[in-house]
Enzyme design. Structure first.
Site, PDB file in Angstrom:
ATOM      1  N   GLU A   1      -1.092  -3.288  11.971  1.00 46.25           N
ATOM      2  CA  GLU A   1      -0.211  -4.340  12.513  1.00 46.25           C
ATOM      3  C   GLU A   1       0.308  -5.237  11.399  1.00 46.25           C
ATOM      4  OE1 GLU A   1       1.083  -3.528  15.357  1.00 46.25           O
ATOM      5  OE2 GLU A   1       2.095  -5.271  14.550  1.00 46.25           O
TER       6      GLU A   1
HETATM    7  C1  FAD Z   1      -6.532   3.377  12.647  1.00 52.43           C
HETATM    8  C2  FAD Z   1      -5.092   3.050  12.487  1.00 52.43           C
HETATM    9  C3  FAD Z   1      -4.327   2.776  13.605  1.00 52.43           C
HETATM   10  C4  FAD Z   1      -2.961   2.496  13.464  1.00 52.43           C
HETATM   11  N1  FAD Z   1      -2.184   2.326  14.596  1.00 52.43           N
HETATM   12  C5  FAD Z   1      -0.829   2.306  14.460  1.00 52.43           C
HETATM   13  C6  FAD Z   1       0.034   2.377  15.609  1.00 52.43           C
HETATM   14  O1  FAD Z   1      -0.426   2.374  16.747  1.00 52.43           O
HETATM   15  N2  FAD Z   1       1.372   2.437  15.412  1.00 52.43           N
HETATM   16  C7  FAD Z   1       1.927   2.439  14.167  1.00 52.43           C
HETATM   17  O2  FAD Z   1       3.131   2.531  14.062  1.00 52.43           O
HETATM   18  N3  FAD Z   1       1.141   2.350  13.059  1.00 52.43           N
HETATM   19  C8  FAD Z   1      -0.211   2.292  13.168  1.00 52.43           C
HETATM   20  N4  FAD Z   1      -1.015   2.231  12.062  1.00 52.43           N
HETATM   21  C9  FAD Z   1      -0.386   2.122  10.757  1.00 52.43           C
HETATM   22  C10 FAD Z   1      -0.615   0.761  10.110  1.00 52.43           C
HETATM   23  O3  FAD Z   1       0.109  -0.231  10.795  1.00 52.43           O
HETATM   24  C11 FAD Z   1      -0.246   0.895   8.628  1.00 52.43           C
HETATM   25  O4  FAD Z   1      -1.284   1.673   8.039  1.00 52.43           O
HETATM   26  C12 FAD Z   1      -0.104  -0.421   7.927  1.00 52.43           C
HETATM   27  O5  FAD Z   1       1.003  -1.103   8.433  1.00 52.43           O
HETATM   28  C13 FAD Z   1       0.067  -0.267   6.417  1.00 52.43           C
HETATM   29  O6  FAD Z   1       0.972   0.764   6.089  1.00 52.43           O
HETATM   30  P1  FAD Z   1       0.523   1.915   5.076  1.00 52.43           P
HETATM   31  O7  FAD Z   1      -0.784   2.451   5.534  1.00 52.43           O
HETATM   32  O8  FAD Z   1       1.624   2.880   4.911  1.00 52.43           O
HETATM   33  O9  FAD Z   1       0.269   1.161   3.702  1.00 52.43           O
HETATM   34  P2  FAD Z   1       1.393   0.809   2.616  1.00 52.43           P
HETATM   35  O10 FAD Z   1       2.575   0.248   3.266  1.00 52.43           O
HETATM   36  O11 FAD Z   1       1.584   1.999   1.745  1.00 52.43           O
HETATM   37  O12 FAD Z   1       0.667  -0.341   1.798  1.00 52.43           O
HETATM   38  C14 FAD Z   1      -0.356  -0.066   0.804  1.00 52.43           C
HETATM   39  C15 FAD Z   1      -0.810  -1.392   0.194  1.00 52.43           C
HETATM   40  O13 FAD Z   1       0.295  -2.019  -0.455  1.00 52.43           O
HETATM   41  C16 FAD Z   1       0.441  -3.352   0.023  1.00 52.43           C
HETATM   42  N5  FAD Z   1       1.861  -3.706   0.055  1.00 52.43           N
HETATM   43  C17 FAD Z   1       2.886  -2.996   0.550  1.00 52.43           C
HETATM   44  N6  FAD Z   1       4.033  -3.667   0.414  1.00 52.43           N
HETATM   45  C18 FAD Z   1       3.727  -4.852  -0.152  1.00 52.43           C
HETATM   46  C19 FAD Z   1       4.459  -6.009  -0.525  1.00 52.43           C
HETATM   47  N7  FAD Z   1       5.770  -6.101  -0.308  1.00 52.43           N
HETATM   48  N8  FAD Z   1       3.797  -7.036  -1.085  1.00 52.43           N
HETATM   49  C20 FAD Z   1       2.465  -6.979  -1.291  1.00 52.43           C
HETATM   50  N9  FAD Z   1       1.716  -5.922  -0.948  1.00 52.43           N
HETATM   51  C21 FAD Z   1       2.339  -4.874  -0.388  1.00 52.43           C
HETATM   52  C22 FAD Z   1      -0.164  -3.347   1.421  1.00 52.43           C
HETATM   53  O14 FAD Z   1      -0.573  -4.639   1.810  1.00 52.43           O
HETATM   54  C23 FAD Z   1      -1.341  -2.390   1.231  1.00 52.43           C
HETATM   55  O15 FAD Z   1      -2.438  -3.076   0.693  1.00 52.43           O
HETATM   56  C24 FAD Z   1      -2.384   2.451  12.173  1.00 52.43           C
HETATM   57  C25 FAD Z   1      -3.178   2.684  11.049  1.00 52.43           C
HETATM   58  C26 FAD Z   1      -4.504   2.995  11.192  1.00 52.43           C
HETATM   59  C27 FAD Z   1      -5.309   3.291   9.956  1.00 52.43           C
END
Ligand code: FAD
Length: 598
Positions: free
Chosen positions: A443
């Protein structure tokens, strides 16, 4: 085996003594007749459902997890989940705060929020199946056409159908502008949607007859980036004009993630293969509809950690009273026993009180936020609606990130209270820690919440929304500033209230020269703001407790509240000084580090 007792007394305290919700409701015609007895009776039953129906499935659901049949793409949830969901639907819990126009019971949102706090304590993984539905419901309720509302809302209200939010793709999480899923317009007004989503919570399961996916995708003429994203309803089964279920749609589960916690919730890889969808809202304006869902989900995720903080605390407290190890430094306490219970040790108390202070502070903030949301939707006065919306918008990233960071800290501290027994499965503590970890990530990670708070909500409006919160603090300081008994609670927030204005201006000024300064300060900033908000609520809770004691109450609840408030201000709130100092260290120590990170 872990225990869980619904914290009804504290909920009632926040509801009726701190926030005086029924007085607030009198200003809203929908709820003018809702009285305290009705609310309390509903909460009691909600507590029973949570503790008796879904709590017993928490450990077994974690151990068993969900199973995907690769041939049929159907997912089987852990034993008992489906039956518990039927009990939930039959009991009318899904409809508790939904619009009566679609069959809802129309009770205030804060009642539903308490139901969800208790369900999250009892079983976060199970609770996510109905929980996601509320966000999808809210998004369709606000942005859906009459036809869409007619088709979907009644079934989502009853709980017969659940909802999901499908944003994330393998290459795109935080940065939704990178999204690739495509939507092709069809001559009949529908769209064919093709792409791959990952990490979709409750994305496939056997608990409801249909799953209503809210999917973000791009139209062929979409501008690049976040401004070219549209929102679609894509049901698992197409819905016929008479409302009955039609053909299976081209949206299915291609795999389930193996993950650290919330094993009972199906985290699905979702394949869209020319799936039929309908557009929600305007083309390319999908984020507007999705934001309704995301904001609901952010408050919901804060509530998940509130639930885990409470249940972890209850278990650690019971254990600390029972477990005998060593003698108290100040002399034997349990003279008839071979050792003292570990609750005599100062650091064990610190861990317990940290969890208690975070749970009770979090509950006050979460319930206050629900009342704000109620006003946004239902208050007859436009100015109240607008003010409430601005305040809620400021508080939402704090609810999400502060409560989930605190929840994880609290869960690990409560695990620590168990020593080695917290690390093994038997006591259930390691599950609370694993389950709490995801709440800081999904989220929008807590870093993203911090950037949202500092960059958009505070600096974006030149601190106007923050000043509104500052006014609440100022009014309490003015009211109690001369009351000696309140000094220990009022002085810290009065000082921080002044400091935060200067602190914000400093970061804003540095950010104009170099935007990385905002990124470098944001996470520390959110914790400082979180403590200002918690400090305000703890001071108000202390005020109520002192007044009750002065009026002659002998209920131990009130001195207990004061003791926890004292602990909070003495041991937790002062981290704000360190946080402001580390934020002021600026971006250079982070960004001039290419050699260190080579
Ligand atoms: C168990 C689980 C349930 C989930 N449920 C849903 C769901 O129902 N629907 C859905 O759509 N998604 C869902 N997600 C996805 C979740 O919302 C994302 O994993 C999350 O938003 C982060 O995206 P990412 O994993 O691609 O990480 P990335 O976007 O690749 O980020 C990696 C790291 O970089 C940091 N970062 C990225 N951009 C910036 C910035 N501009 N400034 C500073 N730091 C930054 C982030 O904070 C993080 O620490 C779920 C994930 C999990 C693991």
């Amino acid at each position: 085996m872990p225990i869980y007792n619904p914290p009804l007394r504290d909920m009632q305290f926040v509801m009726h003594e701190l926030l005086k919700v029924t007085e607030e409701f009198k200003t809203m015609p929908q709820h003018a007749e809702t009285d305290a007895d009705t609310i309390n009776a509903v909460l009691e039953e909600a507590g029973k459902f949570s503790a008796e129906v879904i709590f017993p499935l928490n450990i077994s659901g974690d151990t068993e997890g969900c199973q995907l049949d690769q041939k049929t793409h159907e997912v089987t949830t852990p034993k008992g989940f489906k039956e518990a969901y039927k009990t939930y639907v039959d009991g009318g819990w899904a409809a508790l705060s939904c619009d009566p126009e679609y069959g809802g019971q129309g009770l205030p949102l804060v009642v539903n929020q308490c139901l969800y706090e208790m369900m999250n304590s009892a079983n976060q993984a199970w609770t996510m199946y109905p929980g996601l539905t509320h966000g999808a419901y809210a998004s369709l309720h606000t942005h859906g056409t009459d036809e869409q509302k007619k088709t979907y809302l009644a079934k989502m209200t009853s709980g017969e159908w659940t909802g999901t939010m499908c944003l994330t793709e393998p290459h795109c999480g935080t940065d939704l502008g990178l999204m690739r899923t495509k939507a092709e317009p069809q001559s009949d007004g529908t769209y064919k949607i093709t792409g791959n989503k990952i990490f979709i919570s409750a994305g496939e399961h056997d608990m409801a007859d249909n799953i209503i996916h809210l999917v973000l995708a791009r139209l062929p003429d979409a501008p690049p980036g976040i401004k070219g994203i549209s929102l679609f309803i894509v049901p698992k089964f197409l819905v016929k004009p008479d409302g009955s279920l039609g053909a299976r749609n081209g949206i299915y589960c291609g795999g389930l993630e193996h993950k650290m916690g919330i094993h009972g919730n199906a985290t699905a890889q979702i394949v869209l293969d020319s799936a039929v969808g309908t557009l929600v809202g305007q083309p390319h304006k999908g984020m507007q509809g999705m934001f309704v869902m995301m904001n609901a989900a952010r408050l919901g995720v804060g509530n998940q950690s509130l639930g885990l903080t409470e249940v972890a605390y209850q278990n650690a407290l019971a254990y600390a009273k029972d477990r005998l190890q060593m003698r108290s430094l100040s002399g034997k306490k349990a003279k008839d026993k071979p050792a003292d219970p570990i609750i005599v040790h100062p650091d064990v108390r610190k861990m317990l009180l940290t969890a208690k202070a975070y749970a009770e502070g979090g509950r006050a903030l979460a319930m206050y936020s629900s009342v704000l949301l109620e006003k946004v939707h239902n208050h007859p006065d436009e100015k109240v609606r607008k003010d409430s919306d601005e305040m809620l918008s400021l508080l939402t990233p704090i609810v999400k990130a502060f409560l989930t960071d605190n929840g994880y800290q609290a869960a690990t501290m409560c695990q620590q209270v168990f020593g080695g027994h917290g690390y093994i499965k038997e006591w259930g503590m390691e599950q609370f820690v694993r389950d709490a970890r995801i709440n800081m990530i999904y989220e929008g990670t807590n870093t993203i919440q911090s950037l949202d708070l500092l960059g958009r909500k505070v600096l974006g409006d030149q601190g106007a929304a923050l000043k509104k919160f500052g006014k609440l603090v100022g009014a309490l300081v003015a009211e109690e500033g001369v009351n000696e008994k309140m000094a220990e609670f009022i002085n810290p927030i009065a000082i921080l209230g002044e400091q935060i204005t200067k602190f914000t201006m400093e970061i804003g000024f540095k950010g104009l020269q170099n935007p990385d300064e905002v990124g470098a300060a944001a996470v520390d900033y959110l914790r400082v703001a979180g403590h200002l908000v918690f400090g305000y609520f703890w001071a108000r809770m202390a005020q109520v407790a002192l007044r009750e004691i002065a009026a002659g109450s002998t209920d131990p609840f009130y001195p207990a509240k004061l003791q926890t408030a004292r602990f909070y201000f003495a041991k937790l709130f002062p981290e704000t000084a360190t946080l402001m100092r580390t934020a002021r260290a600026g971006s250079k120590v982070l960004m001039d580090t290419d050699l260190a990170l080579a």
